[in-house]
Design an enzyme around this catalytic site. Sequence first.
Site, mmCIF file in Angstrom:
data_model
loop_
_atom_site.group_PDB
_atom_site.id
_atom_site.type_symbol
_atom_site.label_atom_id
_atom_site.label_comp_id
_atom_site.label_asym_id
_atom_site.label_seq_id
_atom_site.Cartn_x
_atom_site.Cartn_y
_atom_site.Cartn_z
ATOM 1 N N ALA A 90 116.331 21.741 -32.196
ATOM 2 C CA ALA A 90 116.896 22.826 -32.998
ATOM 3 C C ALA A 90 118.386 22.594 -33.176
ATOM 4 C CB ALA A 90 116.675 24.172 -32.308
ATOM 5 N N TYR A 91 118.925 23.172 -34.238
ATOM 6 C CA TYR A 91 120.383 23.281 -34.336
ATOM 7 C C TYR A 91 120.746 24.564 -33.601
ATOM 8 C CZ TYR A 91 125.128 23.494 -35.769
ATOM 9 O OH TYR A 91 126.496 23.544 -35.708
ATOM 10 N N THR A 92 121.539 24.467 -32.522
ATOM 11 C CA THR A 92 121.718 25.626 -31.635
ATOM 12 C C THR A 92 123.164 26.138 -31.524
ATOM 13 O OG1 THR A 92 121.937 24.171 -29.733
ATOM 14 C CG2 THR A 92 119.732 25.020 -30.180
ATOM 15 N N ASP A 94 114.130 34.815 -28.423
ATOM 16 C CA ASP A 94 114.198 36.286 -28.461
ATOM 17 C C ASP A 94 115.118 36.745 -29.591
ATOM 18 O OD1 ASP A 94 116.391 35.145 -27.018
ATOM 19 O OD2 ASP A 94 116.927 37.131 -26.272
ATOM 20 N N TYR A 142 121.504 31.625 -37.477
ATOM 21 C CA TYR A 142 120.661 30.883 -36.534
ATOM 22 C C TYR A 142 119.344 31.616 -36.325
ATOM 23 C CZ TYR A 142 118.948 29.346 -31.929
ATOM 24 O OH TYR A 142 118.167 28.922 -30.890
ATOM 25 N N LYS A 155 115.570 30.340 -37.263
ATOM 26 C CA LYS A 155 114.528 30.164 -36.236
ATOM 27 C C LYS A 155 113.271 30.966 -36.615
ATOM 28 C CE LYS A 155 114.415 28.386 -32.754
ATOM 29 N NZ LYS A 155 113.937 27.016 -32.367
ATOM 30 N N TRP A 188 117.679 32.771 -22.699
ATOM 31 C CA TRP A 188 118.623 32.487 -21.608
ATOM 32 C C TRP A 188 118.151 31.302 -20.739
ATOM 33 C CZ3 TRP A 188 121.128 37.400 -19.009
ATOM 34 C CH2 TRP A 188 121.566 38.275 -19.986
HETATM 35 N N1 NAP Z 1 119.122 27.547 -24.603
HETATM 36 C C1 NAP Z 1 118.613 28.771 -24.732
HETATM 37 O O1 NAP Z 1 119.032 29.715 -24.039
HETATM 38 C C2 NAP Z 1 117.500 29.033 -25.696
HETATM 39 C C3 NAP Z 1 117.019 30.348 -25.832
HETATM 40 C C4 NAP Z 1 115.960 30.597 -26.684
HETATM 41 C C5 NAP Z 1 115.388 29.570 -27.396
HETATM 42 N N2 NAP Z 1 115.878 28.313 -27.283
HETATM 43 C C6 NAP Z 1 115.231 27.244 -28.067
HETATM 44 O O2 NAP Z 1 114.908 26.185 -27.176
HETATM 45 C C7 NAP Z 1 114.937 24.947 -27.886
HETATM 46 C C8 NAP Z 1 115.823 23.970 -27.144
HETATM 47 O O3 NAP Z 1 117.132 24.515 -27.112
HETATM 48 P P1 NAP Z 1 118.297 23.921 -26.195
HETATM 49 O O4 NAP Z 1 119.034 25.055 -25.640
HETATM 50 O O5 NAP Z 1 117.733 22.859 -25.302
HETATM 51 O O6 NAP Z 1 119.199 23.267 -27.322
HETATM 52 P P2 NAP Z 1 120.143 21.986 -27.278
HETATM 53 O O7 NAP Z 1 120.602 21.716 -25.914
HETATM 54 O O8 NAP Z 1 121.137 22.184 -28.385
HETATM 55 O O9 NAP Z 1 119.133 20.839 -27.692
HETATM 56 C C9 NAP Z 1 118.690 20.750 -29.026
HETATM 57 C C10 NAP Z 1 117.920 19.469 -29.197
HETATM 58 O O10 NAP Z 1 117.559 19.388 -30.582
HETATM 59 C C11 NAP Z 1 117.800 18.064 -30.996
HETATM 60 N N3 NAP Z 1 118.066 18.009 -32.428
HETATM 61 C C12 NAP Z 1 119.045 18.644 -33.124
HETATM 62 N N4 NAP Z 1 118.984 18.283 -34.422
HETATM 63 C C13 NAP Z 1 117.940 17.429 -34.544
HETATM 64 C C14 NAP Z 1 117.372 16.707 -35.621
HETATM 65 N N5 NAP Z 1 117.838 16.798 -36.871
HETATM 66 N N6 NAP Z 1 116.313 15.901 -35.374
HETATM 67 C C15 NAP Z 1 115.821 15.785 -34.127
HETATM 68 N N7 NAP Z 1 116.296 16.436 -33.059
HETATM 69 C C16 NAP Z 1 117.356 17.251 -33.268
HETATM 70 C C17 NAP Z 1 118.981 17.590 -30.186
HETATM 71 O O11 NAP Z 1 118.941 16.175 -30.131
HETATM 72 P P3 NAP Z 1 120.272 15.303 -29.823
HETATM 73 O O12 NAP Z 1 120.734 15.682 -28.478
HETATM 74 O O13 NAP Z 1 119.784 13.903 -29.918
HETATM 75 O O14 NAP Z 1 121.230 15.697 -30.897
HETATM 76 C C18 NAP Z 1 118.692 18.214 -28.820
HETATM 77 O O15 NAP Z 1 117.854 17.360 -28.067
HETATM 78 C C19 NAP Z 1 115.406 25.288 -29.303
HETATM 79 O O16 NAP Z 1 114.285 25.451 -30.123
HETATM 80 C C20 NAP Z 1 116.106 26.631 -29.135
HETATM 81 O O17 NAP Z 1 116.079 27.373 -30.336
HETATM 82 C C21 NAP Z 1 116.913 28.009 -26.442
#
Ligand code: NAP
Length: 264
Positions: free
Chosen positions: A42-44, A85, A108, A112, A133
């Site tokens: 995801a783009y986060t 969430d 964002y 999503k 979280w």
């Molecule tokens: N962190 C939270 O608290 C949280 C909460 C709710 C939901 N989520 C969801 O959980 C998932 C993982 O989030 P995270 O926190 O681990 O985010 P993150 O640390 O930003 O990791 C995002 C990942 O997406 C990859 N990515 C981004 N652009 C891409 C593209 N164009 N093609 C392929 N891969 C791409 C990145 O790869 P690179 O590293 O190679 O760029 C990275 O591995 C997401 O779907 C997010 O919406 C997260």
Amino acid sequence: MLDERGIEYVACGSKELDITNRAQVQAKFTELKPEAVFHCAAYTAVDKAEDEAKDLNWQVNEQGTKNIANAAQQFGATLIYISTDYVFDGTSEGEYQVAAPTNPKNEYRKAKLAGEEAVKSIMDKYYIIRTSWVFGEYRKNFVYTMLRLAKTHDHLTVVDDQVGRPTWTRTLAKFMLYAIDHQIPYGTYQLSNDDSCTWYEFAREILKNENVEVSPVTSAEYPQKAYRPRHSIMSLNKVKATGFEVPTWQEALGRFMDEVGEDK
Ligand SMILES: NC(=O)c1ccc[n+]([C@@H]2O[C@H](COP(=O)([O-])OP(=O)(O)OC[C@H]3O[C@@H](n4cnc5c(N)ncnc54)[C@H](OP(=O)(O)O)[C@@H]3O)[C@@H](O)[C@H]2O)c1
């Protein structure tokens, strides 16, 4: 966890597979013919998604998800899409049920939710798993940030008027595999650790063995560009009804700290 279970897999970062590139996605699926696809990309950068990275946010979170869903459907794979969430507005005093009306409040969140809608409309065999979280062993997260700051500060202030549910990546990963192993009904689920807290309460628990003072502040004292929810608690009833056991965030954090936290 896949290693521990001896399950064969290929893990792709954006360098190995850019999900915004439809031809690359098609080629990767043609090469691998996966049975299951865990779509965690995801783009986060929530604040940047408001302006400078608005297009990228939509390209990755909506179009990228469409590309993955189209390929997964074509190849008959089961898709597990990680959502958030943030599809809710975080203003309800109670718990959000899976079917509660969504109301994403920033770019964002909207992208999503569009990803969720793409998965639902394209796929037959899918699990959408909303989480919140997230903390875990790999990459930046709130637990590591607090532990790092505690090494260089005597006093930290943390927001005490945003309530949510922390999620240990191991609990999430376990449920992702559980869904497939137990062939639970396809659809949307909500998974975080049980119980709830504010960021301040979370920080206090993380730092309970550190020599640092932690004080509560309000969100107004810590302004951020993108909207942040005040009370974002998703119901865990649907996940629990599958028989999956959900540890509390305190139990999960304790086990995480035993495993890796003290080294960081
Ligand atoms: N962190 C939270 O608290 C949280 C909460 C709710 C939901 N989520 C969801 O959980 C998932 C993982 O989030 P995270 O926190 O681990 O985010 P993150 O640390 O930003 O990791 C995002 C990942 O997406 C990859 N990515 C981004 N652009 C891409 C593209 N164009 N093609 C392929 N891969 C791409 C990145 O790869 P690179 O590293 O190679 O760029 C990275 O591995 C997401 O779907 C997010 O919406 C997260």
